[in-house]
Motif scaffolding. Sequence first.
Motif, PDB file in Angstrom:
ATOM      1  N   ARG A   1      -2.775 -14.410  78.082  1.00 34.60           N
ATOM      2  CA  ARG A   1      -3.477 -13.574  78.822  1.00 34.60           C
ATOM      3  C   ARG A   1      -3.364 -12.322  77.664  1.00 34.60           C
ATOM      4  NH1 ARG A   1      -1.577 -16.727  82.985  1.00 34.60           N
ATOM      5  NH2 ARG A   1      -3.640 -16.924  84.066  1.00 34.60           N
ATOM      6  N   VAL A   2      -2.527 -11.606  77.104  1.00 35.46           N
ATOM      7  CA  VAL A   2      -2.637 -10.912  76.050  1.00 35.46           C
ATOM      8  C   VAL A   2      -1.875 -11.177  74.598  1.00 35.46           C
ATOM      9  CG1 VAL A   2      -1.910  -8.383  76.230  1.00 35.46           C
ATOM     10  CG2 VAL A   2      -2.976  -8.691  78.047  1.00 35.46           C
ATOM     11  N   PRO A   3      -3.073 -11.060  73.910  1.00 35.13           N
ATOM     12  CA  PRO A   3      -2.279 -11.440  72.607  1.00 35.13           C
ATOM     13  C   PRO A   3      -1.137  -9.964  71.804  1.00 35.13           C
ATOM     14  CG  PRO A   3      -4.357 -10.513  72.138  1.00 35.13           C
ATOM     15  CD  PRO A   3      -4.167 -10.153  74.158  1.00 35.13           C
ATOM     16  N   LEU A   4      -0.591  -9.924  71.228  1.00 36.76           N
ATOM     17  CA  LEU A   4       0.053  -8.553  70.339  1.00 36.76           C
ATOM     18  C   LEU A   4      -1.119  -8.134  69.161  1.00 36.76           C
ATOM     19  CD1 LEU A   4       3.260 -10.686  69.318  1.00 36.76           C
ATOM     20  CD2 LEU A   4       2.892  -9.026  70.536  1.00 36.76           C
ATOM     21  N   PRO A   5      -0.663  -6.706  69.274  1.00 36.93           N
ATOM     22  CA  PRO A   5      -1.334  -5.731  68.547  1.00 36.93           C
ATOM     23  C   PRO A   5      -1.420  -6.570  66.767  1.00 36.93           C
ATOM     24  CG  PRO A   5      -0.298  -4.352  69.980  1.00 36.93           C
ATOM     25  CD  PRO A   5       0.218  -6.270  69.672  1.00 36.93           C
ATOM     26  N   PRO A   6      -2.971  -6.511  66.557  1.00 41.00           N
ATOM     27  CA  PRO A   6      -2.924  -7.158  65.002  1.00 41.00           C
ATOM     28  C   PRO A   6      -2.787  -6.274  63.993  1.00 41.00           C
ATOM     29  CG  PRO A   6      -5.018  -6.978  65.555  1.00 41.00           C
ATOM     30  CD  PRO A   6      -3.920  -6.108  67.215  1.00 41.00           C
TER      31      PRO A   6
END
Length: 434
Positions: free
Chosen positions: A264-269
Amino acid sequence: MRRVCLTLPTHRSCPETIAAVAEEAAYGARHFGVEVRLLILDSSDAPVLARHREAVRALPAAPGVVVHHLDEDAQRAFLRDVIARSGLAEPERILGLLLPDRVSYGACTDRAFLVAEALGCASVHRRDSDSRYQSKDGEPVFPFHHELTSLGRPAVEAAGLVTRSRLDPACADRPVAMVGASFVGEMSVDVEEIRRLDPAVYHDVIGLSVPDGYPEIWRRNLIEESFRGAGTGAFSVDVSTLTDVNPMRVDMCNIGLDRAVYGRVPLPPATDTIGTDYFLLHLVHDARLPGVLHNRHIVNFHTGERRSDDGFLAYQLRFAKFLLASAYLNTVYARMAEAGETLLDDRGHVRAGAVAALVRESTLLDPAEIAARLDVLDRSYRTLGGRYAETADVLASRAGRLLDEARRDMEEFALLIDAWEPLIRSAPSAKGPA
């Protein structure tokens, strides 16, 4: 059969780590009856990549283990297919966030999440190339043991599988979203030299990573504990706790996450920024999702490259960007803590839109507050002298760009959160990784 992804992202030579992580994969398949997809995401240069291919070919066959070794060309081809199938606007921009041409600790793990989704995995378990396992009685101590025991199970069920439970009974019906531990050995952030040179400067610099609002005595304790993991003690006996896991007690080299979180939520790129890949640990904690904290800590060490002049400068720039990013991220973490369970929908799933809104809100911080952090670094590094003073000169020459990048990193993180659901949905139908 349950399928899980054990991933090792790397951009440096680590054939010994590849062999050790493959042994952990075999352990998981053998003891837990799962199928383990060992995923090596390799951004190394050609000579190192060739050595890694040899290391992979040399791995003994293990029942229940399938190895995927993807260089950046293979990763790019996979991502292009996923993005095309998602129908998202600005596909090249999305590709640039997921596979930037600079180091990104969050983006490499986001790629692992998407590959794991394409492979049909229920969870992702991350290890790092600059770490190794502890041992007891001549046998390696694998974190997989606790991760595969509890991850994804209802907390009420996991309570009978851990040493102790400190979880609010109101959360007992929620599944375990994260299982993790920390590290022993060298600090996770290479700042011990600063401490040796000048403890007062160390306090000022590390203090930039601590959220505002803490009483001074607590603040000092947080500074003392930062980046030290679980200390230096050797593993002796398993201890595991079902709880709301404190993000400071877990390291990303020793983590298992359920797909209900990363789906649902990725990590900051963010690029060239250490520490930003810890975002989901805070989300799990603040949304009151159950976790298990254990003590199978991994051994952290610093590679020789970091000690070279070029490696030192590159690392200090990543550290500086982390301290700038901390202003934004700590604001988001504070807002997530205030939101608590409202970050979840009525089914107990993370509301990605609510998280994206908080990330966007953080970009409205006063730029002068962020710039003041560079002033602290400049003063501190010039006090230390030597290579630190030279780093201060570089930071001063790039100040405007660094400040712009820190804010833009948060804007792009919000964009990636918005794009994440279509990407996750499209991954299983994309041309699968070899």
